[in-house]
Design an enzyme around this catalytic site. Sequence first.
Site, mmCIF file in Angstrom:
data_model
loop_
_atom_site.group_PDB
_atom_site.id
_atom_site.type_symbol
_atom_site.label_atom_id
_atom_site.label_comp_id
_atom_site.label_asym_id
_atom_site.label_seq_id
_atom_site.Cartn_x
_atom_site.Cartn_y
_atom_site.Cartn_z
ATOM 1 C CE LYS A 50 -42.890 -47.106 12.750
ATOM 2 N NZ LYS A 50 -43.886 -46.857 11.746
ATOM 3 N NE ARG A 109 -40.230 -51.530 -2.025
ATOM 4 C CZ ARG A 109 -39.749 -50.937 -0.957
ATOM 5 N NH1 ARG A 109 -38.838 -50.029 -1.062
ATOM 6 N NH2 ARG A 109 -40.163 -51.266 0.241
ATOM 7 N NE ARG A 144 -51.065 -44.333 14.258
ATOM 8 C CZ ARG A 144 -50.944 -45.520 13.705
ATOM 9 N NH1 ARG A 144 -49.961 -46.311 14.050
ATOM 10 N NH2 ARG A 144 -51.816 -45.916 12.818
ATOM 11 C CD GLU A 167 -49.762 -41.570 9.218
ATOM 12 O OE1 GLU A 167 -48.854 -42.275 8.730
ATOM 13 O OE2 GLU A 167 -50.871 -41.995 9.547
ATOM 14 C CG HIS A 201 -54.601 -44.999 7.220
ATOM 15 N ND1 HIS A 201 -55.061 -45.898 6.302
ATOM 16 C CD2 HIS A 201 -53.549 -45.580 7.835
ATOM 17 C CE1 HIS A 201 -54.337 -47.010 6.353
ATOM 18 N NE2 HIS A 201 -53.407 -46.839 7.280
ATOM 19 N N GLY A 257 -46.772 -45.253 1.007
ATOM 20 C CA GLY A 257 -45.651 -45.841 0.269
ATOM 21 C C GLY A 257 -46.008 -46.238 -1.154
ATOM 22 C CB ILE A 258 -48.659 -48.378 -2.626
ATOM 23 C CG1 ILE A 258 -48.165 -49.569 -1.813
ATOM 24 C CG2 ILE A 258 -49.084 -48.809 -4.030
ATOM 25 C CD1 ILE A 258 -49.225 -50.621 -1.502
ATOM 26 N N GLY A 259 -48.897 -45.257 -2.890
ATOM 27 C CA GLY A 259 -49.462 -44.092 -3.582
ATOM 28 C C GLY A 259 -48.407 -43.108 -4.036
ATOM 29 C CD GLU A 260 -45.732 -40.818 0.117
ATOM 30 O OE1 GLU A 260 -44.498 -40.922 0.262
ATOM 31 O OE2 GLU A 260 -46.523 -40.748 1.082
ATOM 32 C CG HIS A 265 -52.763 -43.638 3.946
ATOM 33 N ND1 HIS A 265 -51.907 -42.711 4.509
ATOM 34 C CD2 HIS A 265 -52.278 -44.844 4.279
ATOM 35 C CE1 HIS A 265 -50.948 -43.342 5.156
ATOM 36 N NE2 HIS A 265 -51.155 -44.650 5.043
ATOM 37 C CG LEU A 266 -53.314 -45.963 -2.056
ATOM 38 C CD1 LEU A 266 -53.164 -45.887 -3.567
ATOM 39 C CD2 LEU A 266 -54.551 -46.762 -1.675
HETATM 40 P P1 AMP Z 1 -46.073 -47.620 3.945
HETATM 41 O O1 AMP Z 1 -46.903 -48.562 4.774
HETATM 42 O O2 AMP Z 1 -46.728 -46.299 3.693
HETATM 43 O O3 AMP Z 1 -44.662 -47.479 4.441
HETATM 44 O O4 AMP Z 1 -45.945 -48.282 2.483
HETATM 45 C C1 AMP Z 1 -45.355 -49.540 2.300
HETATM 46 C C2 AMP Z 1 -45.696 -50.041 0.917
HETATM 47 O O5 AMP Z 1 -45.185 -49.111 -0.060
HETATM 48 C C3 AMP Z 1 -45.075 -51.405 0.604
HETATM 49 O O6 AMP Z 1 -46.033 -52.228 -0.048
HETATM 50 C C4 AMP Z 1 -43.969 -51.029 -0.366
HETATM 51 O O7 AMP Z 1 -43.680 -52.066 -1.262
HETATM 52 C C5 AMP Z 1 -44.581 -49.856 -1.103
HETATM 53 N N1 AMP Z 1 -43.549 -49.117 -1.818
HETATM 54 C C6 AMP Z 1 -42.516 -48.421 -1.311
HETATM 55 N N2 AMP Z 1 -41.721 -47.955 -2.325
HETATM 56 C C7 AMP Z 1 -42.266 -48.391 -3.482
HETATM 57 C C8 AMP Z 1 -41.935 -48.243 -4.867
HETATM 58 N N3 AMP Z 1 -40.861 -47.587 -5.241
HETATM 59 N N4 AMP Z 1 -42.751 -48.809 -5.784
HETATM 60 C C9 AMP Z 1 -43.844 -49.503 -5.396
HETATM 61 N N5 AMP Z 1 -44.216 -49.671 -4.117
HETATM 62 C C10 AMP Z 1 -43.436 -49.127 -3.165
#
Ligand code: AMP
Length: 405
Positions: free
Chosen positions: A20, A289, A95, A392, A184, A335-338, A212-213
């Site tokens: 990336k 999701r 990174r 990041e 992380h 992604g999950i936490g936000e 960090h989720l």
């Molecule tokens: P990341 O590794 O930080 O990109 O996060 C990926 C995770 O965030 C995956 O499990 C996605 O399903 C979750 N995620 C992204 N958008 C949402 C959402 N709107 N609701 C629930 N989980 C989400």
Amino acid sequence: MATNTDKTVLVVNCGSSSVKFAIVNPVDGRVFVSGIAEALTLDDARISWAFDGEAKTEQMLGSGADHARAIDFVVDTILAGHKDLLDSLVAVGHRIVSGGDLYSQPTLVDDSVEAGIEKCIPFAPLHNPAHLQGIRAARKVFPGIPHVCVFDTAFHQTMPEYAFRFAIPEKYYTENRIRRYGAHGTSHYYVAGEVCKEMGADPDNFNVITCHLGNGASISAVKNGKCIDTSMGLTPLDGLMMGTRSGSIDPSVIFFLCDNMGLTAQEVCKILNKESGLLGISGRTSDFRGITEGREQGDEKCALAFDMFCYRLAKFIASYYVPLGRVDAIVFTGGIGENSYRMRRRVMELLAPFGIKLDVEKNEAALVYKGGRGVISAPDSSCYVTVIPTNEELIIARLASEFAK
Ligand code: AMP
């Protein structure tokens, strides 16, 4: 496009089969171009990229193209004709997943640092070799600017020994460096600093739990800006339940699978890293999701995966009241936490015995803060709870730019 006053950083993040990259203004976070090379070393190695405000372009890289070829392509093809951008580069930020116990700060790359990253390969066997390829290729094409390694493990180097040691014979620590390293770190460092600013708190008297989720998930206890405990261990397999990783598990499960089921250590490693977590419990998806959707549709396995994820996270948060003593804030990121207000609501409900109170409306409104942020605790909550998107690339760009002349 970059103006002649912009000073930018090329951020490079090499995975086992991907690179990336992004060119970022470390001051205001503007991203001028970003992209990803994927399926490297395979027949369908390809690269896609987008300049700010423009549509994505994709191109095949040629069968077997490796990390070095991807970096050459970025410079020779993508950036050809963008002299302004090339001239604006003041540093390259790399990174690095594991710096073991060798690095506790962002570090200027030289041959000895490359050797150090090589020494840490046992702690990140897929990532560190790829990082080295990326560093070597980037140093060749940008010999005149500083290359800076930003280690995921660095922020956790301040943990006290009683937190980072495993209760196994000492020689495995002293001779083999087996201990908790965490992961992380760049994200934990960033959101810990941001919440302190957000609250206008004194950084020297501020305790925060950072969650960090994402697909990978970890949690840290941060006291006065320093990490004092974290959930990931020797490798990113320990701690919370994740997309495909088991998180903490009774080690006897491993012996049972080997001794009674005849599996090899490598097979168990694959099960725990690639087939467990949300995927293993739901039997359906590793994506949160999908888990949430399945749960809403009445899928019991998805509901169990959701419950386990939240329960284990709440227990981890509760346990960090011990190292911190007083908790001023809890931050959700990744992604999950936000994005998952349902997950946050459940976790906050489980933490009610600690006096933590959620503002239900604000928590759900935080959905619309996508790319933004928002406090989600009620005014009479015992601690401030907030959502802060991690970034990041921006943090790596900022840390690397400090080395620019
Ligand atoms: P990341 O590794 O930080 O990109 O996060 C990926 C995770 O965030 C995956 O499990 C996605 O399903 C979750 N995620 C992204 N958008 C949402 C959402 N709107 N609701 C629930 N989980 C989400």
